[in-house]
Design an enzyme around this catalytic site. Structure first.
Site, PDB file in Angstrom:
ATOM      1  N   ASP A 167       0.844  -1.198   0.000  1.00 46.00           N
ATOM      2  CA  ASP A 167       0.000   0.000   0.000  1.00 46.00           C
ATOM      3  C   ASP A 167       0.876   1.243   0.000  1.00 46.00           C
ATOM      4  O   ASP A 167       1.486   1.587   1.013  1.00 46.00           O
ATOM      5  CB  ASP A 167      -0.889   0.010   1.253  1.00 46.00           C
ATOM      6  CG  ASP A 167      -1.823   1.203   1.254  1.00 46.00           C
ATOM      7  OD1 ASP A 167      -2.897   1.104   0.636  1.00 46.00           O
ATOM      8  OD2 ASP A 167      -1.466   2.245   1.843  1.00 46.00           O
ATOM      9  N   LYS A 184      -2.549   6.016  -4.368  1.00 46.21           N
ATOM     10  CA  LYS A 184      -3.618   6.990  -4.068  1.00 46.21           C
ATOM     11  C   LYS A 184      -3.288   8.340  -4.699  1.00 46.21           C
ATOM     12  O   LYS A 184      -2.111   8.716  -4.757  1.00 46.21           O
ATOM     13  CB  LYS A 184      -3.741   7.180  -2.541  1.00 46.21           C
ATOM     14  CG  LYS A 184      -3.683   5.890  -1.749  1.00 46.21           C
ATOM     15  CD  LYS A 184      -3.819   6.091  -0.253  1.00 46.21           C
ATOM     16  CE  LYS A 184      -3.505   4.802   0.500  1.00 46.21           C
ATOM     17  NZ  LYS A 184      -2.081   4.601   0.808  1.00 46.21           N
ATOM     18  N   HIS A 204      -7.219   9.824  -2.055  1.00 46.41           N
ATOM     19  CA  HIS A 204      -6.544   9.738  -0.751  1.00 46.41           C
ATOM     20  C   HIS A 204      -7.409  10.343   0.372  1.00 46.41           C
ATOM     21  O   HIS A 204      -7.548   9.750   1.440  1.00 46.41           O
ATOM     22  CB  HIS A 204      -5.180  10.421  -0.815  1.00 46.41           C
ATOM     23  CG  HIS A 204      -4.204   9.902   0.184  1.00 46.41           C
ATOM     24  ND1 HIS A 204      -2.875   9.710  -0.095  1.00 46.41           N
ATOM     25  CD2 HIS A 204      -4.358   9.531   1.479  1.00 46.41           C
ATOM     26  CE1 HIS A 204      -2.264   9.237   0.990  1.00 46.41           C
ATOM     27  NE2 HIS A 204      -3.141   9.123   1.951  1.00 46.41           N
TER      28      HIS A 204
END
Ligand SMILES: NC(=O)c1ccc[n+]([C@@H]2O[C@H](COP(=O)([O-])OP(=O)(O)OC[C@H]3O[C@@H](n4cnc5c(N)ncnc54)[C@H](OP(=O)(O)O)[C@@H]3O)[C@@H](O)[C@H]2O)c1
Length: 276
Positions: free
Chosen positions: A49, A79, A112
């Site tokens: 991630d 993101k 995000h």
């Protein structure tokens, strides 16, 4: 490595997302970042991630290439940052992220934060990336129920993942219930509350009963609540420790005890204050 947790969660479109992965926020030293991700991948991690704002997409890509793993075995999330939100900006930001990662698609791409005024357009761009098969899953991060409700008015394809701050001090039950009702998987960020809870006696005592650490107990708590969990560590022993959660089960009573630690307390920003 025998007990690394390898479970997946089937998302609304059938994609199997690893329920456990490595978060890479605050991995700022390039060499250490490549080493940590390489170590994780070598020891069974398959999900990473990252985010544009973490400024380590290039290092993430380098570690992926060095791993020699087939792209299809990995689940890579990034993101779009707040200053790049809006429709065209998001498409451009995605292209930059992809280039830095050295990949030709992402598994999951997220807004995000729900930037006031632009997050719906940002998500429209994410839907387009999904239509064009440049991402396998469209998603969002830090969305409260009211943000998700706002998106539901305009979105053709609802977000399939919402990544939010979630740990035993902030259990987010109403948001989890809403997401469950709408087929949105929840990923817990700062799942260890950034280390704040690791000497909590409720957790250490439960850990002792299972021969596990407080960190492992917390990670197991997330998994048993059907959450996706992405603890971050640059420390090899901790990277291993966090993954060794496939070989024990918390009892219902232990789960309730951990639920009881909730204080609705954030370690990070409240999404409703972002961009205001
Ligand atoms: N969407 C968002 O807005 C958002 C926001 C924040 C985070 N995230 C994502 O969520 C990931 C995880 O969150 P986070 O990094 O904020 O916090 P976290 O995973 O809850 O905690 C990370 C901290 O705990 C330490 N740690 C990790 N495992 C440990 C263990 N077994 N024993 C003792 N200490 C341990 C790490 O230290 P060392 O690294 O020094 O070992 C680090 O200081 C991030 O990396 C990022 O990918 C997303």
């Amino acid at each position: 490595m025998s007990s690394i947790y390898t479970g997946t969660k089937q998302l609304k479109n059938g994609v199997e997302m690893p329920r456990f992965g490595l978060g890479v926020y605050k991995m700022t030293d390039p060499e250490q970042t490549v080493e940590a991700i390489t170590y994780a991948l070598r020891n069974g991690y398959r999900a990473i991630d990252t985010a544009a704002i973490y400024e380590n997409e290039a290092e993430t890509g380098e570690a992926i290439r060095m791993s020699g793993l087939d792209r299809s075995e990995l689940f890579i999330t990034s993101k779009v940052w707040n200053t790049d939100q809006g429709y065209d900006q998001t498409l451009r930001a995605f292209e930059t992220s992809l280039k830095k990662l050295g990949l030709d698609y992402l598994d999951l791409y997220l807004t995000h934060w729900p930037m006031p005024g632009t997050f719906a357009d940002t998500y429209r761009a994410i839907e387009r990336l999904y239509d064009e098969k440049l991402i396998r899953v469209p998603g969002v991060s830090n969305h409260h129920i009211h943000h998700l409700e706002e998106l539901a008015v305009t979105a053709n394809v609802a977000p399939m993942v919402n990544q939010v701050e979630l740990h035993p001090l902030l259990t987010q039950v109403p948001l989890r219930d809403y997401c469950l009702d709408h087929g949105i998987a929840v990923t817990s960020w700062s799942p260890l509350a950034r280390g704040q809870l690791l000497d909590n006696t409720v957790l250490t005592e439960i850990g002792e009963a299972h021969g596990k650490t407080a960190a492992q107990v917390i990670i197991r708590w997330h998994l048993q609540h059907d959450l996706i969990v992405i603890p971050k560590s640059v420390t090899p022993e901790r990277i291993l420790e966090n993954s060794q959660v496939g070989d024990f089960q918390l009892t219902d009573e232990e789960m309730v005890k951990i639920d009881g630690l909730n204080r609705n307390e954030r370690t990070g920003t409240d999404p409703d204050t972002i961009g205001r």
